[in-house]
Motif scaffolding. Structure first.
Motif, mmCIF file in Angstrom:
data_model
loop_
_atom_site.group_PDB
_atom_site.id
_atom_site.type_symbol
_atom_site.label_atom_id
_atom_site.label_comp_id
_atom_site.label_asym_id
_atom_site.label_seq_id
_atom_site.Cartn_x
_atom_site.Cartn_y
_atom_site.Cartn_z
ATOM 1 N N GLN A 254 0.860 -1.136 0.031
ATOM 2 C CA GLN A 254 -0.104 -0.032 0.106
ATOM 3 C C GLN A 254 0.847 1.377 0.099
ATOM 4 O O GLN A 254 0.627 2.347 -0.691
ATOM 5 N N MET A 255 1.887 1.169 0.714
ATOM 6 C CA MET A 255 2.782 2.531 0.857
ATOM 7 C C MET A 255 3.503 2.567 -0.385
ATOM 8 O O MET A 255 3.781 3.729 -0.913
ATOM 9 N N PHE A 256 4.165 1.645 -0.945
ATOM 10 C CA PHE A 256 5.035 1.616 -2.129
ATOM 11 C C PHE A 256 3.814 2.380 -3.471
ATOM 12 O O PHE A 256 4.376 3.129 -4.110
ATOM 13 N N PHE A 257 2.856 1.718 -3.559
ATOM 14 C CA PHE A 257 1.771 2.022 -4.645
ATOM 15 C C PHE A 257 1.335 3.799 -4.395
ATOM 16 O O PHE A 257 1.647 4.497 -5.249
ATOM 17 N N SER A 258 1.171 4.107 -3.027
ATOM 18 C CA SER A 258 0.937 5.520 -2.873
ATOM 19 C C SER A 258 1.970 6.392 -3.102
ATOM 20 O O SER A 258 1.796 7.423 -3.739
ATOM 21 N N GLN A 259 2.878 5.926 -2.588
ATOM 22 C CA GLN A 259 4.350 6.951 -2.814
ATOM 23 C C GLN A 259 4.529 7.388 -4.186
ATOM 24 O O GLN A 259 4.997 8.163 -4.912
ATOM 25 N N PHE A 260 4.362 5.829 -4.970
ATOM 26 C CA PHE A 260 4.741 5.764 -6.520
ATOM 27 C C PHE A 260 3.659 6.681 -7.480
ATOM 28 O O PHE A 260 4.078 7.591 -8.126
ATOM 29 N N VAL A 261 2.408 6.533 -6.870
ATOM 30 C CA VAL A 261 1.574 7.541 -7.682
ATOM 31 C C VAL A 261 1.826 8.990 -7.296
ATOM 32 O O VAL A 261 1.673 9.688 -8.367
ATOM 33 N N ILE A 262 1.956 9.354 -6.099
ATOM 34 C CA ILE A 262 2.242 10.745 -5.623
ATOM 35 C C ILE A 262 3.634 11.094 -6.502
ATOM 36 O O ILE A 262 3.477 12.450 -7.067
ATOM 37 N N ALA A 263 4.532 10.575 -6.662
ATOM 38 C CA ALA A 263 5.658 10.967 -7.251
ATOM 39 C C ALA A 263 5.582 11.193 -8.695
ATOM 40 O O ALA A 263 6.005 12.056 -9.354
ATOM 41 N N VAL A 287 -5.791 11.764 -1.456
ATOM 42 C CA VAL A 287 -6.462 10.394 -1.272
ATOM 43 C C VAL A 287 -4.919 9.535 -1.156
ATOM 44 O O VAL A 287 -5.042 8.402 -0.223
ATOM 45 N N MET A 288 -4.118 9.646 -1.910
ATOM 46 C CA MET A 288 -3.072 8.660 -1.695
ATOM 47 C C MET A 288 -2.351 9.074 -0.537
ATOM 48 O O MET A 288 -1.686 8.085 0.082
ATOM 49 N N VAL A 289 -2.062 10.262 -0.042
ATOM 50 C CA VAL A 289 -1.733 10.883 1.197
ATOM 51 C C VAL A 289 -2.350 10.017 2.362
ATOM 52 O O VAL A 289 -1.577 9.286 3.212
ATOM 53 N N CYS A 290 -3.348 10.012 2.320
ATOM 54 C CA CYS A 290 -4.375 9.473 3.312
ATOM 55 C C CYS A 290 -4.283 7.670 3.441
ATOM 56 O O CYS A 290 -4.166 7.168 4.444
ATOM 57 N N THR A 291 -3.970 7.259 1.980
ATOM 58 C CA THR A 291 -3.928 5.689 1.765
ATOM 59 C C THR A 291 -2.480 5.467 2.383
ATOM 60 O O THR A 291 -2.419 4.328 3.088
ATOM 61 N N PHE A 292 -1.266 6.170 2.154
ATOM 62 C CA PHE A 292 -0.116 6.066 2.852
ATOM 63 C C PHE A 292 -0.118 6.054 4.554
ATOM 64 O O PHE A 292 0.513 5.134 5.032
ATOM 65 N N LEU A 352 10.167 8.621 -4.756
ATOM 66 C CA LEU A 352 10.562 7.424 -5.323
ATOM 67 C C LEU A 352 11.670 7.070 -4.289
ATOM 68 O O LEU A 352 11.660 5.553 -4.264
ATOM 69 N N PHE A 353 12.470 7.827 -3.684
ATOM 70 C CA PHE A 353 13.430 7.283 -2.929
ATOM 71 C C PHE A 353 12.974 6.546 -1.653
ATOM 72 O O PHE A 353 13.394 5.494 -1.567
ATOM 73 N N PHE A 354 11.668 6.808 -0.951
ATOM 74 C CA PHE A 354 11.415 6.303 0.107
ATOM 75 C C PHE A 354 10.426 5.161 -0.373
ATOM 76 O O PHE A 354 10.527 4.215 0.477
ATOM 77 N N SER A 355 9.738 5.079 -1.654
ATOM 78 C CA SER A 355 9.140 3.790 -2.093
ATOM 79 C C SER A 355 10.135 2.822 -2.179
ATOM 80 O O SER A 355 9.893 1.679 -1.876
ATOM 81 N N GLY A 356 11.511 3.065 -2.734
ATOM 82 C CA GLY A 356 12.673 2.206 -2.740
ATOM 83 C C GLY A 356 12.996 1.606 -1.541
ATOM 84 O O GLY A 356 12.968 0.377 -1.360
ATOM 85 N N TRP A 357 13.040 2.396 -0.653
ATOM 86 C CA TRP A 357 13.111 1.701 0.777
ATOM 87 C C TRP A 357 12.107 0.913 1.428
ATOM 88 O O TRP A 357 12.168 -0.273 1.946
ATOM 89 N N VAL A 358 10.902 1.285 0.838
ATOM 90 C CA VAL A 358 9.627 0.570 1.447
ATOM 91 C C VAL A 358 9.724 -0.944 0.665
ATOM 92 O O VAL A 358 9.303 -2.055 1.361
ATOM 93 N N PHE A 359 10.271 -0.843 -0.586
ATOM 94 C CA PHE A 359 10.366 -2.341 -1.263
ATOM 95 C C PHE A 359 11.278 -3.259 -0.581
ATOM 96 O O PHE A 359 11.013 -4.345 -0.434
ATOM 97 N N ILE A 360 12.522 -2.529 -0.243
ATOM 98 C CA ILE A 360 13.574 -3.329 0.450
ATOM 99 C C ILE A 360 13.015 -3.628 2.084
ATOM 100 O O ILE A 360 13.271 -4.994 2.275
#
Length: 421
Positions: A254-263, A287-292, A352-360
């Motif tokens: 959920q966090m990866f998707f929402s940050q990717f969309v925001i970026a 909405v994506m901020v709230c999802t995150f 994108l930087f933080f979504s990469g960390w979420v993936f890891i």
């Protein structure tokens, strides 16, 4: 926490808070403000050290996760109230609103101090410090039954092992304690690298874009704060049913998707010297901020504190929790200091930087984080670490040597010389 007990540590935290509040609200110069802030920081350190341990140790196994997350729930409620108070006091004419804002922090400080006087210390802590009968009495009281002998004997055995450890911090570095230490430190680092601070910082700007104007910070505080509180309540109900791992993995997606969309939206639609974000896109970003925020609030927010407080054995629990708190606050400081510079250089790329960390971190959870739901806190070594595909290699023989092959519930604690040979 180990020598004085959980209760007294919480009382000391309350006293630090009260003195810090008084100095801040009555500050005559910058020095008083700084000293007050330092004392508040000491209060945060003592409280974060003692409260999660206290909750994990008094909770019945089946609801330990939910009870411990009440700590994080009240943190989120506190953040929401603090933002509302700041918004209200900023409107006060005459320039004294900041004193009221800082002074109102005295209310939770007094509640913490009074509460710590009223509660009993945990059976684990009392038995560890040699108050066996008092520990047994408290255990009987909090379990609501007289049938506490097996749990009591388990605590006495854990306490005996703990007493053999003269240097908890040195013991923490031993091979058999490495899995708990790595997990605890990694969770704190990853918690800050989810990008929650980036999202929370950017939220008022997004609300301003939507046309809320001067009220943008209020709407931002209320909406993200409310999502935070509601999602933490979801975590309280689900953590002991679906488990820690599932919540973390679902939230990772959920966090990866929402940050990717925001970026993507900010990258395409917002340039340095223009603001081309239409109403529709701005609403989607909110909405994506709230999802995150919701994903963080039912996973990395509370579980970053819950899991370390329930995985360390009694002999290294206080030392382990202090390392946990220390690592968390160090990385909170690092991210807070670096965030503005990163935002200026990365722009939309920061998400994108933080979504990469979420993936890891999601892969870390998938392969290296064991499930701890519904497992008694003093049985973690035998039932969790010794059975994990990776961490069990750190347990071979170590626990048996450390506890001299002591009997636990009628069985040796996992060191079988024949199988070792």
């Amino acid at each position: 926490t180990r020598r004085l007990g959980r209760k007294l540590t919480m009382l000391i935290a309350g006293i630090f808070f009260i003195i810090g509040v008084v100095l801040n609200a009555a500050a005559q110069d910058l020095a008083m403000l700084i000293i007050g802030r330092i004392l508040l920081g000491c209060g945060v350190g003592f409280a974060n050290q003692a409260v999660p341990l206290f909750l994990s140790e008094i909770a019945p196994t089946r609801i330990r996760g939910g009870l411990n997350i009440l700590f994080q729930l009240n943190v989120t409620i506190g953040i929401l109230f603090a933002n509302l108070v700041n918004y209200g006091t900023a409107k006060i004419k005459g320039g004294w609103g900041w004193r009221l804002s800082l002074g109102l922090a005295g209310i939770p400080a007094v509640l913490l101090t009074l509460g710590s006087l009223l509660v009993a210390d945990t059976p684990n802590s009392l038995i560890e410090r040699g108050h066996l009968e008092e520990g047994k009495s408290v255990l009987r009281k909090i379990r609501g039954t007289d049938k506490i002998e097996p749990e009591y004997l388990e605590l006495v055995e854990a306490s005996r092992v703990a007493k053999e450890v003269k240097h908890p911090f040195r013991n923490l570095l031993m091979r058999k304690n490495r899995p708990q230490l790595v997990i605890a430190m990694a969770l704190q680092i990853f918690q800050q690298f989810t990008g929650i601070n980036a999202i929370m910082f950017y939220a008022p700007v997004l609300f301003d874009t939507l046309g809320f104007g001067s009220d943008a910070s209020l709407y931002s505080a209320v909406i993200t704060g409310a999502v935070n509180v509601i999602s933490t309540i979801v975590s309280i109900y689900s953590v002991d049913k679906v488990g820690r791992r599932l919540l973390l993995l679902e939230a990772g997606i959920q966090m990866f998707f929402s940050q990717f969309v925001i970026a993507i939206i900010l990258g395409i639609k917002v340039k340095d010297h223009s603001n081309n974000l239409s109403n529709g896109y701005a609403i989607l970003v909110v909405v994506m901020v709230c999802t995150f925020v919701s994903a963080f609030a039912w996973s990395w927010g509370p579980l970053g504190w819950l899991i370390p407080s329930e995985t360390f054995p009694l002999e290294t629990r206080s030392a382990g929790q202090s390392v946990t708190v220390c690592v968390n606050l160090i990385f909170t400081f690092v991210i807070a200091q670096a965030f503005l510079s990163m935002l200026c250089h990365f722009k939309y790329g920061i998400f994108l930087f933080f979504s990469g960390w979420v993936f890891i971190m999601s892969f870390f959870v998938l392969f290296l984080l064991p499930e701890t739901k519904n497992i008694p806190i003093e049985e973690m070594t035998d039932r969790v670490w010794k059975k994990h595909w990776f961490w069990k290699r750190f347990m071979d023989g170590e626990t048996g040597i450390a506890t001299n092959g002591a009997l636990k519930n009628g069985h040796t604690n996992g060191f079988d010389p024949a199988s070792q040979l």
